[in-house]
Design an enzyme around this catalytic site. Structure first.
Site, PDB file in Angstrom:
ATOM      1  N   GLN A  37      -0.368   1.693   6.913  1.00 51.70           N
ATOM      2  CA  GLN A  37      -0.375   1.911   5.099  1.00 51.70           C
ATOM      3  C   GLN A  37       0.320   2.668   5.738  1.00 51.70           C
ATOM      4  OE1 GLN A  37      -1.560   0.209   2.353  1.00 51.70           O
ATOM      5  NE2 GLN A  37      -0.739   1.228   1.702  1.00 51.70           N
ATOM      6  N   HIS A  85      -2.965  -9.513  -6.074  1.00 55.13           N
ATOM      7  CA  HIS A  85      -3.470  -8.292  -4.956  1.00 55.13           C
ATOM      8  C   HIS A  85      -5.037  -8.942  -5.538  1.00 55.13           C
ATOM      9  CE1 HIS A  85      -4.612  -4.494  -3.231  1.00 55.13           C
ATOM     10  NE2 HIS A  85      -5.550  -4.787  -4.073  1.00 55.13           N
ATOM     11  N   ASP A  99      -3.722 -10.184  -0.746  1.00 55.48           N
ATOM     12  CA  ASP A  99      -2.764 -10.197  -0.456  1.00 55.48           C
ATOM     13  C   ASP A  99      -2.142 -11.731  -0.698  1.00 55.48           C
ATOM     14  OD1 ASP A  99      -2.489  -8.176  -1.623  1.00 55.48           O
ATOM     15  OD2 ASP A  99      -1.525  -7.436  -0.208  1.00 55.48           O
ATOM     16  N   HIS A 118      -6.546  -1.876   0.697  1.00 49.95           N
ATOM     17  CA  HIS A 118      -6.478  -2.900   1.957  1.00 49.95           C
ATOM     18  C   HIS A 118      -7.214  -1.864   3.548  1.00 49.95           C
ATOM     19  CE1 HIS A 118      -4.027  -5.909   0.570  1.00 49.95           C
ATOM     20  NE2 HIS A 118      -3.588  -5.152   0.221  1.00 49.95           N
ATOM     21  N   GLU A 163       0.654  -7.085 -10.269  1.00 50.25           N
ATOM     22  CA  GLU A 163       0.816  -7.178  -9.312  1.00 50.25           C
ATOM     23  C   GLU A 163      -0.090  -8.493  -8.636  1.00 50.25           C
ATOM     24  OE1 GLU A 163      -0.538  -5.201  -5.904  1.00 50.25           O
ATOM     25  OE2 GLU A 163       0.826  -3.583  -5.949  1.00 50.25           O
TER      26      GLU A 163
HETATM   27 ZN   LIG Z   1      -2.032  -5.901  -1.788  1.00 50.19          ZN
END
Ligand SMILES: [Zn+2]
Length: 380
Positions: free
Chosen positions: A163, A244, A197, A190, A241
């Site tokens: 990340q 997600h 995703d 995550h 998003e």
């Molecule tokens: Zn994501």
């Protein structure tokens, strides 16, 4: 594990209170509909209500409600506040892994179940075990309706290191000091393994429109929420998003979606309004399952938190990664194990809860071959 009755008195008190409220309501209604007419028709009833020393609650049998939940308590390590399906992870409440996530390899499980209608973009992608089955069920039901086998998991579990790489790469690309597209290391869902995703293998552009809209509109039936939506951008701090998804479990995905909340708002709602010692959040989902949800503050001084749990009923406990635990009682589901036994992770499988989730696979218990995988998308 200490075990004691803690709520019988509370049950009786709340029954009394309800009765009193009903009678107060009846009196107010009498006023609203014209007291004179009501008095003429219901003289005897109203007289008894206005009698000086009437205590209506004394007349009512307090043990008569078979739906009343009786609670015992179990001891939970206070540090577990950062574990469970409902942990809130964002800039304010970062996730610190202790390495105990039960991760499963997506493509390996797909292969063992004969699933070919979706796959992970890379063979080393992993996800937390309780999220695999809901994800597979959702995509299975989608495939059975639209015969679209192009869906791919473009991101799932990420290590904190990975990340960090994504975050730094995004800053380099945009020249900004902070990113609203990629979460800081520690701030990404995550890293919990609870998020994934979606993309697709034609244009690698999943927008949740057209046939894909079915996925975004129905994910809550499987315990999944769309985590970053346009209307909550100010609260989440993230651009919308459409790809997600975050696993929270069926009861919570249902409530969050139906009430148009984001996870930040839901966690706040429970902390602020539904402590164990007060009223509990009660609702039913589309499948007729009745839930009772409440918040218990973590006891940070002793290192152990006494968490009330229902006797004889199914329940789950999750930390909120803020300040306490959220207990979810399945009011019309008997306990699968002996009363008082915690059922934290193994009871959160969506497959057994959701009649809409009909795949040929059994629950994903074979999680021993967990390995950590990095994903390559640049989303949060
Ligand atoms: Zn994501």
């Amino acid at each position: 594990m200490s075990k004691k009755n803690v709520s019988k008195e509370k049950s009786i008190r709340s029954t009394k209170l309800t009765v009193e409220l009903i009678f107060t309501g009846a009196i107010l209604c009498a006023g609203a509909f014209g007291l004179k007419g009501v008095l003429d028709q219901n003289k005897v009833v109203l007289k008894s209500q206005y009698a000086e020393d009437t205590d209506v609650s004394i007349e009512v049998p307090t043990e008569a409600d078979p739906n009343q939940v009786v609670f015992s308590s179990i001891d939970v390590p206070s540090a577990d506040v950062s574990k469970g399906d409902l942990i809130l992870v964002n800039d304010e409440h970062q996730y610190v892994s202790d390495g105990s996530e039960n991760l499963v390899n997506i493509n390996e499980l797909n292969e063992s179940y004969g699933i070919t209608f979706f796959s992970a973009f890379e063979d080393d992608y992993t996800i937390i075990s309780q999220a695999y089955q809901p994800m597979a069920d959702l995509l299975s039901d989608y495939y059975n309706q639209f015969f679209d086998d192009t869906i791919t998991i473009y991101g799932s579990y990420r290590t904190n290191d990975f990340q960090r790489q994504l975050y730094e790469a995004d800053l380099e690309q945009t020249g900004e000091e902070e990113s609203t597209r990629v979460a800081k290391p520690g701030s990404s869902e995550h890293e919990t393994g609870l998020a994934f995703d979606l993309s697709e293998t034609v244009n690698y552009d999943y927008n949740g429109e057209g046939d894909q809209a079915w996925i975004n509109e129905n994910c809550y039936h499987y315990g999944l929420i769309l985590r970053y939506t346009e209307d909550k951008q100010d609260i989440t701090g993230f651009e919308p998003e459409s790809w997600h998804f975050r696993y929270v479990g069926i009861p919570h995905a249902y409530y969050i979606t139906k009430n148009r909340l984001c996870l930040e708002e839901y966690i706040d709602l429970l902390r602020g309004n539904f402590p164990y010692t007060g009223a509990h959040l009660e609702f039913s989902d589309d499948s007729g399952v009745d839930y009772e949800v409440f918040w218990v503050p973590a006891d940070t001084e002793s290192g152990t938190t006494s968490v009330p749990v229902p006797e004889g009923l199914k329940y789950t406990i999750s930390g909120n990664n803020v300040d306490g635990f959220i207990v979810t009682v399945y009011k019309n589901r008997p306990a699968a194990t002996a009363p008082g036994e915690p059922q934290v992770q193994e009871e959160t499988s969506a497959a057994e809860e959701d009649p809409a989730a009909e795949t040929e696979e059994e629950t994903a218990e074979a999680a021993d071959d967990a390995e950590s995988g990095d994903s390559e998308d640049s989303a949060e």
